[in-house]
Write a protein that holds these residues in place. Sequence first.
Motif, mmCIF file in Angstrom:
data_model
loop_
_atom_site.group_PDB
_atom_site.id
_atom_site.type_symbol
_atom_site.label_atom_id
_atom_site.label_comp_id
_atom_site.label_asym_id
_atom_site.label_seq_id
_atom_site.Cartn_x
_atom_site.Cartn_y
_atom_site.Cartn_z
ATOM 1 N N UNK A 73 0.857 -1.200 0.000
ATOM 2 C CA UNK A 73 0.000 0.000 0.000
ATOM 3 C C UNK A 73 0.892 1.248 0.000
ATOM 4 N N UNK A 74 1.634 1.454 -1.056
ATOM 5 C CA UNK A 74 2.616 2.540 -1.062
ATOM 6 C C UNK A 74 2.020 3.931 -0.876
ATOM 7 N N UNK A 75 0.794 4.160 -1.331
ATOM 8 C CA UNK A 75 0.182 5.486 -1.157
ATOM 9 C C UNK A 75 -0.981 5.469 -0.172
ATOM 10 N N UNK A 76 -1.385 4.293 0.307
ATOM 11 C CA UNK A 76 -2.513 4.193 1.233
ATOM 12 C C UNK A 76 -2.098 3.901 2.665
ATOM 13 N N UNK A 77 -0.898 3.357 2.860
ATOM 14 C CA UNK A 77 -0.477 2.980 4.206
ATOM 15 C C UNK A 77 -0.324 4.222 5.080
ATOM 16 N N UNK A 78 -0.805 4.124 6.307
ATOM 17 C CA UNK A 78 -0.682 5.219 7.274
ATOM 18 C C UNK A 78 0.107 4.726 8.475
ATOM 19 N N UNK A 79 0.896 5.608 9.054
ATOM 20 C CA UNK A 79 1.765 5.273 10.172
ATOM 21 C C UNK A 79 1.213 5.847 11.468
ATOM 22 N N UNK A 80 1.651 5.257 12.576
ATOM 23 C CA UNK A 80 1.303 5.798 13.896
ATOM 24 C C UNK A 80 2.378 6.734 14.415
ATOM 25 N N UNK A 81 3.450 6.897 13.653
ATOM 26 C CA UNK A 81 4.542 7.752 14.090
ATOM 27 C C UNK A 81 4.104 9.215 14.067
ATOM 28 N N UNK A 82 4.470 9.954 15.092
ATOM 29 C CA UNK A 82 4.035 11.335 15.221
ATOM 30 C C UNK A 82 4.631 12.239 14.159
ATOM 31 N N UNK A 83 5.761 11.827 13.553
ATOM 32 C CA UNK A 83 6.395 12.653 12.527
ATOM 33 C C UNK A 83 6.011 12.185 11.126
ATOM 34 N N UNK A 84 4.976 11.370 11.042
ATOM 35 C CA UNK A 84 4.558 10.864 9.738
ATOM 36 C C UNK A 84 3.974 11.992 8.900
#
Length: 422
Positions: A73-84
Amino acid sequence: MVTRRGFIKAGGLALFGISLGGIPGFLAEAVAATTRPLLFKKKKILVCIFQRGAMDGLMAVTPFNDQYLQAVRPTLFMSAASNAKGKSLIDLDGKYGLHPSMSAFEQVFKDKRLAIVHGIGSPNNTRSHFDAQDFMESGTPFKKGTTSGWLNRAVGLLGHEAVTPFQAVSLTSSLPRSFYGDNAAVAIRNLSEFNIQLRGNPKGANLASKSFEDLYDQTSSGLLKTTGKESFEAINMLNKTNVAAYKPENNVVYPTSALGNSLKQIAQLIKMDVGMEVAFAESGGWDTHFNQGTDTGIFARNVNDLSNSIMAFWNDLEKYQDQVTVMTMTEFGRTVAQNGTGGTDHGRASCNFILGNDVKGGMVHGTVNPLAKENLEDGRDLAVTTDFRSVFSEVADLHLGINNDKILFPDFSGSHIGMMKI
């Protein structure tokens, strides 16, 4: 005493809103003298919301540490990192992240009143919206000929005769498959425009221009004659309340969406004490083949509306929360990998949300195995590890007090997963 009869059958009555400016005067006069004592007090109420179109459970509640998911999911993946880049996921437990547009759910999850079940779906691997919805609503995933819906059967297993036609109510323009069957159920599109329309009988096509008494006398439908009393009582219950002037508790503001409006009206019915025990609403637009988006876009708008509508309903019902459990459902999930148009295609497992004071909240129940290709169903989909009937039966059994899964879900021999308090 009103007996249990199906409102929706061939030649039967459908109760729903039509734009005729409210209850016709001759009908209001016909029932003006009718009185009705308070009906069910302190009965448990189950509210089901069907997300039609198949929600992407992997985007709603993301296993954000999964490297394979990130890769496909190169354009759909979301991260939980605060600096994402963009808004980050809401970290629920170090493994799963809640979509940021569902922030309305964060506190109630922390308060352990919202449970999530992941990897939930049907044992039937159809990816047809129509068939999958039909199987889920009938509760018989390998039998297309089942004439009743699982919620209608649940109504029949509540252990008492309905003394109100509002025991089972769908805030939709037509009766959902879940409510088909022999037990009383009504579909009401809009309480402020509540009316009666005869279905399957040409003599009732223009009910507003006729005397109800004339129609009642002339009809050849036996069901209409037997439900005439129910109809008068139903109108009377709503006619006594100015539903258009409803003011939610706690300064709650509902979303102006179809779902928000439906849940607002369900809240009204609960507070009116018309004897409702099972309610149904719908949320559409979850078929995200194109331009699904991440923290903005169609998916973000949908989950924002879902979570905000449910939480407005929950906060509006502060005094009734011990009585109410809300459960979502969707026919299947989406593919693990995104497609070439920035969306996801029909998949298998998804997730659902259960809100209530009798759920084991603050947890993501169920199993999501590492999303390596060898663990995917047909090499492409999140595998179904929890049969939807395990969850639905547990909610019905432990919230509504139903203990006959053989009738509720025929041919099902599975067990509960432990997401409700005993």
